[in-house]
Write an enzyme that holds these catalytic residues in place. Structure first.
Site, short mmCIF file in Angstrom:
data_model
loop_
_atom_site.label_atom_id
_atom_site.label_comp_id
_atom_site.label_asym_id
_atom_site.label_seq_id
_atom_site.Cartn_x
_atom_site.Cartn_y
_atom_site.Cartn_z
CG HIS A 160 -23.03 -43.49 56.17
ND1 HIS A 160 -23.88 -44.47 55.73
CD2 HIS A 160 -22.28 -44.06 57.15
CE1 HIS A 160 -23.65 -45.59 56.42
NE2 HIS A 160 -22.69 -45.37 57.27
CG HIS A 215 -19.27 -42.15 59.71
ND1 HIS A 215 -18.56 -42.13 58.53
CD2 HIS A 215 -19.69 -43.44 59.88
CE1 HIS A 215 -18.53 -43.35 58.02
NE2 HIS A 215 -19.20 -44.16 58.80
CD GLU A 236 -2.71 -64.27 48.34
OE1 GLU A 236 -2.78 -63.27 49.09
OE2 GLU A 236 -1.73 -65.03 48.32
CG HIS A 248 0.05 -74.15 52.36
ND1 HIS A 248 0.52 -73.68 53.57
CD2 HIS A 248 0.62 -73.36 51.41
CE1 HIS A 248 1.34 -72.66 53.36
NE2 HIS A 248 1.41 -72.44 52.07
#
Lengths: 698, 698
Positions: free
Chosen positions: A30, A278, A438, A499
């Site tokens: 890149h 890029h 999380e 869950h």
């Protein structure tokens, strides 16, 4: 132009052309971001970064995180030009360079320190592994937290041992990823004034202009998080950049975002500001034209003009050496004045354990009713934490459920200090409120670990799905993050299938470098923590129940210290020649013990093998493994409230697996267990069927 | 108070007390949010929601998504009081209620429609499965996108067939999760004026006050995303709520966020505004006190006062029935005037396929140099898309790499229409630019699928780590989302370990309900798409190479239509009695074919089994499976550039697995393959060793 300005420009263009040449030679990589962001990072390194290239492990160094990890050639060029030294795995400095010109010439080739994306542990000076977007910025928040905590805990009047800053260079992609939002929101809440993100705003991502998908007002968003936002309208304007960094250093009540407008592929006449700059080599003709633009000989390759290396030595090198030397003197004096604290710092820097860390580990009495392993783990955690100040962490808004709070009020909450603080928070606090974030939590824990704290991060096991990318990088970096996952199976009951983890044990066991530990009772929890605390180079997932499970009678069954071998014989036939093996982990071990007793009462010889960690078991000798699981015994029943996937490793073609092949059920625990057949009668029946099958086969 | 106001209050308190009683009886669940948010949702349902309780599958209904899925009792109470009818799995309405009072009384018990968290497909009226935070709001963006696309594609002058809105109720937790940031940023970019998020701002999450971790300015953040933000300072103020919803309806150029300040556990004297109200039953005394506060008989349970059901019938019921009846007339007329378009709508609503959808599927000629499966997949996708207008999707900023762009310019980009549009975008566009937002992308694809479009979502395989939570819910919901994952192994080369999947095949194979397909060459890609398009109730992961792989000679080896069986014999011993089985998927199949030819030249009889999908294979009869993998042949070699985890299912204790147990390497493809031993010579050697071992054992 003055000499100084000319020299700066020469250095910046050297970074650019080295990056261009590295990518071009590899025909992979890149080039665009290194070309656009070179002055941004150059200005930081040369004029501000507190970094001693001779001692890249100096604890009070500033951290530079390349969150835009695809721009690795930019970092490698800087490491090379700054003369950063390589360190050994035990953090000792060597005479070798972290990155040599040969490494750059072998960019993305096997053996080169210049890998496709920066890899912590492989290339000295790389502060964290990056590439997957958003990870680096989130890790940088963890590093900034670590600095605040170290400063609050160990600094003393006239002893500012820890006072470093954390910088992260990020891209449009970093800004779009959800993890960066989580991390930025928390960093703003915590008022991390030592944190500076530098947003290389080049308006281009892989599918084209950011106009097609990313038109939010990033500055306003970060202001909403409580950040100070500074703009630099031209990445090539060193005075403006300098002013922006100074503004960061002068901002003491919040983190800073510097938005730097840059041009991807700057200097390449046909590719600048285009997505083609890029992720692929520029091509020989474009390389020539870019080099002409930079005033380079278009035929030159990996060319470092005279004066460039000296200039790096004169600036970052000289400044870093001076500051580092001063710090070493300070730390020596600190050693005399605060020997106990100094010893802690030395210990944590080497990922050591304090003496007596395990002196208060409990033993749990036999108890049929038992205790949830999340509860016993909470107790064990607290006993170790009492001995080890830098063991700290928290949950993603689930501490009351994961039982991960450090109870003694002296520990406090990690919060920005404030006048009217009802929560008693301060930067020396050891309980972290990560919020319902999380993914950021796990990356932040990695950042804390990279700064040599010993962090734990907790949530429900199901929510590993939210943070696997961060967990994986901790495994790749070989850092000892402790993940505590509770509510580990369908036996969590009423919350239901959304869950109830099914495939999560298999998913994490399949991850290289990870240790999964699912203890079977309170005393296995103790032994699990004993294993965990001694890990230096592997993260671990400690997988715990919501529901109470029996504490086994260890006078009758084997001692729980077999946990350290990953699997061990818990209950056996009197003659050690069982007819059937019952294999289980966690809460299902008790089920097998009950079945074992039933079989025994019927005169059938079974063996129960508790297998809390497959990874630890597979590290044992063939001899040990065969002693636990004798190859000649093919009558085997594996029991786990989880996907059956992977258990064939231990059951072979013919064994039985009592597990799950579907999602769970919303109902009380006992009903769920009945529904899916997790009852000792089923284990007994399967064991008998196995014995019959095995006998027929012989 | 007027009668109307009294009646509203009675209804609202009925919702509250039903929710309280459901949780109390179950001794499990979340009473606090239903109590606080009841008026917010009541006002929406009764005064605004375009919804016919007698026909919950009406395509032009407004969608209500309970992103705060833990507040399920709130939704169930509303479904019950509104008299929403149950529908069959084939979307036909029945005479049964979606939720009965008995269901409410059996909240969180096996068999009840009132599961712990709302489950799509199990409870009619539940628009999407929620519970894991952030998922619902992201899915709602997909539903809003689907409405815009359906309207742009099928509406005609005087035929506004599609003009519905999408509402999502979200919590502090939803707002903290990164996925909601990704989804909100994209929704703002797309100017989805039909989307309304309602943020139940109650300042409490599980660890306590949001002051401890979540102090950002949410309104400013959403304004930065380009949303219209409206505030309601008191959830109990119905006129203010009404005004806020009207403001949303009057806003035509952007999505709306309504921030409603509420009190968790409203009415419970000791638990209101406290975290204790969030996730546990209130307890009998607190329930009595709350009921007194609401003017209820404290001894009543599951009490529905007279007039309440009638009021729901008179408002949401009556309004919905009228609007639905008008729509059916409109659609009947549309059928006459635009029969072809109407046929498409009918077809997509039933998840059908247009005739001739597969008429242009290509056959790829034998080619040793071959073609990357991402490339062949791109070609196949385009041929199907030409026949099926509602097959649409995109990538998380990687379309040029995943080859998922629909090439014909008539397809266009899905963008908000604008005057000066350089990108040619409009809401009828079929190419989506999701940005670097994998997690939101996958949830959005689910939302599009729930509105009966046929979406695909693409990225690199490694980035499944960013979006597993959303992928898992699509499997749980049994909806046919198509995931296209390219760059599927270490053979992607130079990008290195951060980008090289290892454990991802195992992780997804372990997920219930998911189909993983990893085709071995271009013609297996064709057959894979043939399988995919016929799925109605399962998502699929199509796993594709970056690198070119040979297109096998199908005159010499078996036809690729064996893909539909999951695994098939590709090359065999002449007598069909091979001495060794070579098992592989994807790019490693060719390696096994080379080894097979080598073995053949040495007079050794091998069989190559291509196993693109374990899940499809395991759905076959025992007879078929044994014909492919004869149990008596234990000499087996499995070859896959991925974790060995799980392969023991097919190799048993004694087979060989050429796979990976570590992370990858940054180097060119061939070097990486050599480094890890993925060369035909190793397959040959392993096969011979297997034959020797097997013979010795006999």
């Amino acid at each position: 132009m003055t000499d100084q300005i000319q020299l700066d420009q020469l250095c910046i263009n050297t970074i650019r052309t080295l990056s261009i040449d590295a990518v071009e030679k590899a025909q992979s990589g890149h080039p665009g971001t290194p070309m656009g962001a070179a002055p941004t990072v150059y200005c930081l390194w040369q004029r501000f970064l507190r970094y001693d290239p001779e001692h890249p492990e100096w604890p009070n160094r500033d951290r530079f995180v390349l969150s835009a990890g695809h721009a690795s050639a930019l970092l490698y060029s800087l490491l090379y030009l700054s003369g950063v030294k390589a360190t050994s795995p035990s953090y000792e400095v060597t005479d070798r360079l972290a990155v040599t010109l040969d490494d750059l010439k072998n960019f993305r080739q096997a053996g080169s320190r210049c890998t496709g994306h920066p890899e912590y542990g492989w290339t000295s000076g790389v502060e964290t592994t990056t590439g997957p977007l958003g990870q680096g910025v989130a890790v940088s928040v963890g590093m900034a937290i670590a600095e605040r905590w170290l400063a609050a805990t160990y600094n003393r009047p006239s002893y500012e041992l820890f006072e470093h800053n954390v910088y992260a260079l990020c891209s449009d992609g970093d800004m779009m990823e959800g993890i960066s939002s989580e991390a930025a929101s928390l960093a703003g809440h915590l008022k991390l004034a030592n944190l500076c993100w530098i947003y290389d705003d080049n308006n281009i991502s892989i599918e084209g202009s950011t106009d097609i998908t990313f038109t939010e007002d990033v500055a306003a968003r970060f202001a909403a998080y409580g950040w100070h936002v500074v703009r630099v309208d031209d990445a090539n304007d060193l005075p403006l950049l300098t002013h922006a960094y100074e503004t960061f250093l002068d901002t003491h009540d919040r983190p800073t975002l510097i938005i730097v407008r840059s041009h991807i592929g700057y200097g390449a006449p046909h590719k600048q500001d285009r997505r083609e700059a890029h992720g692929e080599a520029l091509g020989p003709e474009e390389v020539r034209l870019a080099k002409e633009f930079f005033g380079w000989d278009p035929d030159s390759q990996f060319y470092v003009p005279e004066g460039v290396s000296a200039h790096f030595k004169a600036q970052i090198g000289s400044r870093g050496a001076t500051k580092h030397a001063t710090w070493e003197q300070l730390f020596a004096a600190y050693h005399s004045q605060y020997p106990d604290l100094a010893k802690q710092i030395d210990c944590l820097q080497l990922r050591g354990l304090p003496e007596n860390w395990d002196s208060a580990l409990p033993t749990f009495p036999t108890d049929q009713k038992g205790i949830a392993t999340r509860d016993s783990s909470g107790k064990v955690l607290n006993t170790i934490a009492a001995q080890m100040p830098w063991l700290l962490g928290g949950a993603a808004d689930l501490a009351p459920s994961t039982k991960t709070e450090l109870k003694d009020t002296i520990y406090g909450n990690f919060q920005a200090p404030r006048q009217d603080d009802n929560e008693g928070g301060n930067y020396g606090g050891r309980n972290f409120h990560f919020g319902v974030r999380e993914h950021a939590m796990c990356a932040i824990a990695s950042g804390m670990s990279l700064s040599k704290l010993r962090p734990y991060a907790a949530s429900f096991f199901i929510f590993t799905d939210y943070c696997r990318a961060a967990i994986r990088l901790s495994a790749m970096m070989q850092i000892p993050v402790i993940y505590i996952w509770t509510h580990d199976s369908i036996s969590l009951g009423e919350d239901g299938p959304t869950h109830q983890p099914i495939e999560h044990l298999a998913s994490l066991r399949a991850m290289p470098g990870m240790i999964v530990l699912r203890p079977a009772d309170a005393n296995e929890v103790v032994e699990a923590w004993r294993v965990i605390m001694q890990l230096k180079d592997r993260p671990v997932c400690l997988v715990l129940t919501r529901q109470a499970i029996a504490t086994l009678d260890r006078t009758k069954y084997a001692h729980a210290n077999g946990v350290s071998c990953g699997a061990y014989v818990l209950a056996d036939a009197p003659d050690h020649k069982p007819d059937v093996l019952l294999l289980a982990t966690g809460s299902e071990v008790s089920l097998c013990v009950t079945a074992y007793e039933q079989l025994k009462s019927e005169g059938i010889k079974a063996r129960v093998v508790s297998m809390p960690s497959w990874e630890l078991f597979e590290n044992q000798s063939r001899e040990y493994r065969d002693s636990v699981l004798p190859p000649e015994i093919t009558a085997r029943v594996a029991v786990e409230e989880a996907s059956t996937f992977g258990w064939e490793r231990y059951t072979g073609f013919d064994g039985a697996i009592l597990g799950l092949r579907t999602f769970g059920l919303s109902a009380p625990t006992k009903i769920v267990e009945q529904h899916f057949g997790f009852e000792s009668a089923h284990v007994v029946a399967a064991a008998k069927a196995q014995i019959t099958r095995s006998a027929l086969k012989k």
